[in-house]
Design a protein around this motif. Structure first.
Motif, mmCIF file in Angstrom:
data_model
loop_
_atom_site.group_PDB
_atom_site.id
_atom_site.type_symbol
_atom_site.label_atom_id
_atom_site.label_comp_id
_atom_site.label_asym_id
_atom_site.label_seq_id
_atom_site.Cartn_x
_atom_site.Cartn_y
_atom_site.Cartn_z
ATOM 1 N N GLY A 30 48.556 42.504 53.656
ATOM 2 C CA GLY A 30 47.295 41.784 53.877
ATOM 3 C C GLY A 30 46.109 42.502 53.246
ATOM 4 N N TYR A 31 46.061 43.826 53.442
ATOM 5 C CA TYR A 31 44.964 44.613 52.857
ATOM 6 C C TYR A 31 45.031 44.602 51.326
ATOM 7 N N PHE A 32 46.236 44.756 50.769
ATOM 8 C CA PHE A 32 46.375 44.744 49.308
ATOM 9 C C PHE A 32 45.917 43.411 48.720
ATOM 10 N N GLY A 40 38.791 40.897 42.018
ATOM 11 C CA GLY A 40 38.834 39.811 41.038
ATOM 12 C C GLY A 40 39.948 39.956 40.013
ATOM 13 N N PHE A 41 40.871 40.873 40.245
ATOM 14 C CA PHE A 41 42.087 40.975 39.413
ATOM 15 C C PHE A 41 43.192 41.573 40.285
ATOM 16 N N ARG A 42 44.438 41.374 39.871
ATOM 17 C CA ARG A 42 45.563 41.835 40.695
ATOM 18 C C ARG A 42 45.845 43.319 40.421
ATOM 19 N N ILE A 46 49.234 46.340 38.624
ATOM 20 C CA ILE A 46 49.111 47.574 37.831
ATOM 21 C C ILE A 46 49.605 48.773 38.639
ATOM 22 N N MET A 47 49.268 48.802 39.933
ATOM 23 C CA MET A 47 49.715 49.912 40.781
ATOM 24 C C MET A 47 51.240 49.975 40.864
ATOM 25 N N PHE A 48 51.866 48.815 41.033
ATOM 26 C CA PHE A 48 53.309 48.786 41.297
ATOM 27 C C PHE A 48 54.152 48.908 40.032
#
Length: 296
Positions: A30-32, A40-42, A46-48
């Protein structure tokens, strides 16, 4: 016996960070997703699964480390820190953990900070270098001497642990300092792969932009004292926290002194929340009595 929570800064990022949290914890997910909306971008993509190059982009790095740290903390069952601290960027994570900033406001400020720092780096080409195995006082003395003689900016930026001090400044200033510090007996004087001179006067343009955003944000009284980078002392007054957070951009991160003070004030166990184990390693070098663990 007091329990301290500490939060890492830029440089702790890695591809895959936060992925398990997202997959295994509904609250974290939920926080992510809220963060993706705010930015405004996923950023989660990029993190995963992003490349190291994508993760190194300043607009990504700082929010990514902040999100991993804060969300890891928020999934803990009833954490009750007696004190908190964060290394550079990590100070924002610490302020969300102890209730000074809301999750949303913390993320917005980190995003503004990242972009303002990026702009400041473009205005003043500059860098940082790690100096190993030389007393802090000697590094300070040589930096001051080079500034006086050359007119170049070069200052101590991160007091990480005894025998490890990062300096920050103009490209020429860092070159001159590295040469002089090696001659003075430094084991290594290693220029770092960073975008600019963080925690130096060259970040002044970013400080002005961040100051305006911080002044416009609600800061609440903390549930536990925050030991701030610029003072290395416990702070609980929201106005003082704001002022110190603004000063941090152009001032040194006194991490060695911060941990020493926390230990002197009764901290026996330090939990690092977020990617990597950098702070656990530094704390081990600063205090032999303290125990450390981590949550990712």
């Amino acid at each position: 016996m007091k329990h301290a929570f500490v939060f890492p800064g830029q440089g702790a990022q890695f591809s895959g960070m936060g992925k398990l949290l997202y997959e295994q914890n509904d609250k974290a997910r939920g926080y992510f997703e809220q963060a993706n909306g705010i930015l405004g971008f996923r950023i989660t993509d990029i993190m995963f699964s992003g490349s190291p190059e994508e993760l190194k982009e300043t607009k990504v790095t700082q929010p990514a480390v902040f999100l991993h740290s804060v969300i890891a903390y928020k999934t803990l069952e009833n954490p009750k820190p007696d004190m908190v601290a964060g290394h550079s960027l990590g100070e924002f994570s610490a302020l969300v953990a102890n209730g000074v900033l809301s999750f949303e406001d913390g993320l917005k400020l980190v995003s503004i900070r990242a972009q303002a720092m990026q702009k400041a780096c473009e205005i003043n080409p500059s860098t940082m270098a790690a100096i190993l195995a030389l007393p802090d006082e000697k590094v300070e003395e040589i930096c001051k001497q080079i500034e006086q003689e050359s007119g170049e900016v070069v200052v101590p930026a991160n007091y990480n642990c005894p025998g490890q001090l990062v300096i920050s400044g103009s490209l020429k200033g860092i070159d001159l300092a590295c040469e002089a510090l090696k001659q003075a007996g430094a084991k290594r004087a290693l220029v770092l792969p960073v975008g600019g001179a963080f925690h130096s006067p060259l970040m002044e343009p970013a400080r002005e932009e961040l100051a305006a955003a911080i002044e416009a944000t609600s800061f609440h009284r903390p549930s536990a004292p925050v030991y701030q980078n610029i003072t290395a002392a416990a702070v609980t007054d929201p106005q003082a926290i704001k002022a110190n957070l603004i000063a941090q951009l152009t001032g040194a991160v006194k991490w060695t002194q911060t941990i020493q003070q926390m230990v002197a004030d009764g901290a026996t166990n330090f939990t690092e929340c977020g990617p990597g184990k950098v702070l656990q390693g530094l704390i081990g070098k600063i205090s032999r009595e303290a125990t450390t663990d981590g949550i990712q």
